[in-house]
Enzyme design. Structure first.
Site, PDB file in Angstrom:
ATOM      1  N   SER A  87       1.335  -1.027  -0.108  1.00 28.33           N
ATOM      2  CA  SER A  87      -0.079  -0.443   0.307  1.00 28.33           C
ATOM      3  C   SER A  87       0.741   1.078  -0.166  1.00 28.33           C
ATOM      4  CB  SER A  87      -0.733  -0.358   1.923  1.00 28.33           C
ATOM      5  OG  SER A  87      -1.618   1.365   1.644  1.00 28.33           O
ATOM      6  N   TYR A 120      -1.179  -0.397  10.810  1.00 31.14           N
ATOM      7  CA  TYR A 120      -0.677  -1.220   9.475  1.00 31.14           C
ATOM      8  C   TYR A 120       0.027  -0.090   8.834  1.00 31.14           C
ATOM      9  CZ  TYR A 120      -3.208  -1.665   4.394  1.00 31.14           C
ATOM     10  OH  TYR A 120      -3.198  -2.233   3.543  1.00 31.14           O
TER      11      TYR A 120
END
Length: 243
Positions: free
Chosen positions: A149, A164
């Protein structure tokens, strides 16, 4: 789609929904024998039915990436019972909402959320690569795609969902380390990472601008690279991104 003797085998983790489901579907449609990693036997049954509804046949396999201790044994068993795995897509990941979750501060993050995120997003991917890449190196061919990501991109790192972000930055580091080792082997094994962008999934939410089909596109491209393709890169929309 039935697979032939010459078709390749791909393992996609977290394949029962969202981007993972779409990656598995597209690879199966391309003629791959797809092993769809799911977390439980119940999800395996549902996944089989869902893939049949969209016109492809996959083989669900139970792999709980949140339990890295048992994951290694499950992968060893999988290697004994399935055709050799040519393509690995490390897609399974979690983004826990709560302290340290989507919108909170690092200073609110609990150890539990950090540990759970790390075990699935980093250790899970590390275990699958350590288990499956040696076979690829021995056979002289392999493609590994780590679904990362831009949230883990150090070049533009900011605040928000700290557990995350840190996990995806670590996954990018793993990608670089493993790609360097694969590249030094002299055989056709490539390890890359990609960002799917902001996709309409259970994680991304309904406001996301991209469909799962669009989110899967770069991963499919990396899974099917020819021998002249990149190794050790980070991509979005098939374009290299700064780390």
């Amino acid at each position: 789609m039935a697979h032939t003797e010459n078709s390749k085998t791909a393992l996609v983790t977290g394949a029962n929904r969202g981007i993972g489901f779409e990656i598995a579907r597209q690879l199966a449609a391309q003629g791959f024998h797809v092993l769809a990693g799911v977390r439980s036997r119940e999800k395996a049954v549902t996944a089989s039915e869902d893939f049949e509804k969209v016109g492809v046949t996959v083989t669900p396999v139970v792999l709980n990436l949140a339990d890295s201790g048992r994951l290694s044994a499950a992968l060893s068993e999988l290697e004994l019972t399935s055709p050799p795995i040519d393509v690995l897509v490390n897609n399974a990941a979690i983004l826990i909402d709560g302290p340290g979750g989507f919108s909170s501060s690092f200073f609110d993050m609990t150890d539990d959320i950090f540990e759970r995120t790390w075990e699935t997003n980093v250790l899970g991917a590390a275990v699958t690569m350590r288990a499956l890449i040696p076979g690829m190196l021995t056979r002289g061919y392999g493609r590994v795609v780590n679904m990362s990501s831009l949230a883990g991109q150090l070049a533009n790192m900011g605040s928000g969902y700290p557990a995350y972000r840190v996990s995806k930055a670590a996954l990018n580091a793993l990608t670089r380390v493993v790609a360097a080792e694969a590249g030094a082997s002299g055989v056709d094994v490539k390890v890359n990472a990609c960002s799917p962008g902001w996709v309409r999934t259970a994680m991304g939410g309904g406001a996301a601008p991209r469909s799962p089909e669009e989110g899967a596109e770069t991963a499919i491209w990396l899974a099917m690279l020819d021998s002249a393709g990149p190794n050790g890169g980070f991509f979005q929309d098939k374009e290299q991104q700064p780390w």
